[in-house]
Write a protein that holds these residues in place. Structure first.
Motif, PDB file in Angstrom:
ATOM      1  N   HIS A 208       0.831  -1.207   0.000  1.00  0.00           N
ATOM      2  CA  HIS A 208       0.000   0.000   0.000  1.00  0.00           C
ATOM      3  C   HIS A 208       0.866   1.257   0.000  1.00  0.00           C
ATOM      4  O   HIS A 208       0.580   2.223  -0.734  1.00  0.00           O
ATOM      5  CB  HIS A 208      -0.916  -0.015   1.228  1.00  0.00           C
ATOM      6  CG  HIS A 208      -1.772   1.197   1.335  1.00  0.00           C
ATOM      7  ND1 HIS A 208      -2.862   1.421   0.517  1.00  0.00           N
ATOM      8  CD2 HIS A 208      -1.700   2.272   2.185  1.00  0.00           C
ATOM      9  CE1 HIS A 208      -3.415   2.569   0.837  1.00  0.00           C
ATOM     10  NE2 HIS A 208      -2.738   3.102   1.859  1.00  0.00           N
ATOM     11  N   ARG A 209       1.927   1.264   0.822  1.00  0.00           N
ATOM     12  CA  ARG A 209       2.821   2.419   0.836  1.00  0.00           C
ATOM     13  C   ARG A 209       3.559   2.558  -0.499  1.00  0.00           C
ATOM     14  O   ARG A 209       3.792   3.679  -0.970  1.00  0.00           O
ATOM     15  CB  ARG A 209       3.806   2.291   1.997  1.00  0.00           C
ATOM     16  CG  ARG A 209       3.189   2.557   3.364  1.00  0.00           C
ATOM     17  CD  ARG A 209       4.264   2.728   4.426  1.00  0.00           C
ATOM     18  NE  ARG A 209       5.010   1.495   4.641  1.00  0.00           N
ATOM     19  CZ  ARG A 209       4.676   0.559   5.550  1.00  0.00           C
ATOM     20  NH1 ARG A 209       3.598   0.730   6.317  1.00  0.00           N
ATOM     21  NH2 ARG A 209       5.398  -0.524   5.709  1.00  0.00           N
TER      22      ARG A 209
ATOM     23  N   ALA B 102       1.177   4.170  -2.915  1.00  0.00           N
ATOM     24  CA  ALA B 102       1.028   5.599  -2.617  1.00  0.00           C
ATOM     25  C   ALA B 102       2.217   6.394  -3.152  1.00  0.00           C
ATOM     26  O   ALA B 102       2.050   7.497  -3.702  1.00  0.00           O
ATOM     27  CB  ALA B 102       0.874   5.804  -1.116  1.00  0.00           C
TER      28      ALA B 102
END
Length: 295
Positions: free
Chosen positions: A176-177, A180
Motif C-alpha cells: 500500500h505504501r 502511494a
C-alpha cells in the motif's frame, strides 16, 4: 438671209438646254471642297482629345507602382496603434506556440525512446534490488517509469531495514505504501507532461476574437476616414480595410496551429498515461511476487 435668221433661235434653244443639263452636275460636285476641308479640320479637333486620353493613361500608369508596393510590412506600418498592438500580440503568440511545438515534440520523442529502453531493462531484473539498481541508474535518470519503480522499491527496502516482516504480516501495508509513492510520482508526471497546454488552449480559443477586435477597430477607422474625406473611392478605403482584415488573418494563423498542437499533445499525454498505468500494474504485481518469494 431668211434662213440664217431662222437658225439663230434654234441654236439659242439648244444652248439653253445644254446649260440646264449641266447645272445639276456642277451643283453635285460643288460641296466636295467643303467636305475635304472638314476632313482636314477634323484631326485638328481630335488632337486635344487624344492628348487628354494619353495624359490620363500616363497618370493611371504612374499610379500603378503605389498599388504594387502594398504588402504585409507596409500594411502593418500603415495601421493604427491599436491594430499594430493586436497584430504584434498575435505574432508573438504564434511564435511561442511554434516554439512549444518543437520543444514538446523533442520531449515526447526522447521520453518514449528512453521509456522503451527502460522497460526492456526492467523486465530483465530478477529481484527488487535489481529493479532498484536499474531504476536509479544515470541512464534512466528522470524517466517517469524509472522514478515510479525507484520509489516503490525504496519503500520496500526501507520497510525491510525497519525490521518489518515484508513477506508476512506487513506485506499488504508495504504494498500500500509502495502504491502511494507511485501515485505521487504519477501526479507529478501529469503536471510535467501537460506543461504548456494551457497556453496553447488559450491561444487557440482567444486569438480569433483578438484578431476580430483589431478588424472591427480598423474598419471603424476606415469609415471615419470616408466620412472625413467625403469620398467613397475604393483606392482610399481599401488600404484601411486590408489592414483591418490582416488582423483577423493573423488571429487565425495563431489559433489554428495552437488548436492542432493542443489536440496532438493531449492525445500523446493520454497514450503515455495509459502506458504508465499498465506499468504500475506490472510493477505492483512484480513487487507482490517478489514479496511472496521472501525477497
Amino acid at each position: 438671209m431668211l434662213e440664217h435668221k431662222k437658225s439663230n433661235p434654234l441654236i439659242a434653244l439648244l444652248g439653253a438646254a445644254a446649260l440646264l443639263m449641266s447645272a445639276p452636275a456642277m451643283a453635285a460636285t460643288a460641296p466636295a471642297p467643303t467636305s475635304a476641308a472638314a476632313s482636314v479640320a477634323a484631326p485638328t479637333d481630335a488632337a486635344p482629345a487624344a492628348a487628354e486620353a494619353t495624359t490620363e493613361d500616363s497618370s493611371s500608369t504612374a499610379a500603378l507602382p503605389h498599388t504594387a508596393n502594398v504588402d504585409f510590412v507596409s500594411m502593418f506600418m500603415g495601421a493604427t496603434v491599436v491594430v499594430k498592438l493586436v497584430m504584434a500580440l498575435l505574432a508573438v503568440c504564434s511564435v511561442i506556440s511554434w516554439v512549444l511545438l518543437i520543444m514538446k515534440l523533442m520531449d515526447f520523442s526522447s521520453l518514449n525512446r528512453v521509456t522503451t529502453n527502460y522497460l526492456e531493462a526492467y523486465r530483465g531484473a530478477r529481484s527488487i534490488a535489481d529493479i532498484n539498481r536499474i531504476s536509479v541508474s544515470d541512464e534512466f535518470a528522470g524517466n517517469p517509469l524509472a522514478d515510479m519503480a525507484a520509489v516503490a522499491t525504496e519503500e520496500v527496502q526501507l520497510s525491510k531495514q525497519a525490521g518489518l516482516q515484508i513477506s508476512g504480516e506487513h506485506r499488504d501495508a508495504v504494498l500500500h505504501r509502495a502504491e502511494a509513492s507511485v501515485a505521487a510520482v504519477q501526479a507529478g508526471l501529469a503536471k510535467r507532461l501537460s506543461g504548456g497546454l494551457s497556453f496553447l488552449a488559450s491561444v487557440g480559443s482567444t486569438s480569433p476574437f483578438i484578431g476580430l477586435f483589431g478588424t472591427v477597430y480598423g474598419i471603424m477607422n476606415s469609415f471615419i476616414s470616408i466620412a472625413q474625406s467625403h469620398t467613397t473611392n475604393l483606392a482610399v478605403v481599401a488600404p484601411g480595410i486590408a489592414e483591418a482584415l490582416m488582423a483577423t488573418g493573423l488571429g487565425l494563423i495563431a489559433a489554428i496551429p495552437a488548436v492542432v498542437m493542443y489536440n496532438i499533445f493531449n492525445t500523446s499525454i493520454s497514450n503515455y498515461g495509459i502506458r504508465s498505468e499498465q506499468f504500475v500494474s506490472e510493477l505492483i504485481n512484480s513487487l507482490s511476487r517478489q514479496l511472496d518469494k521472501g525477497a
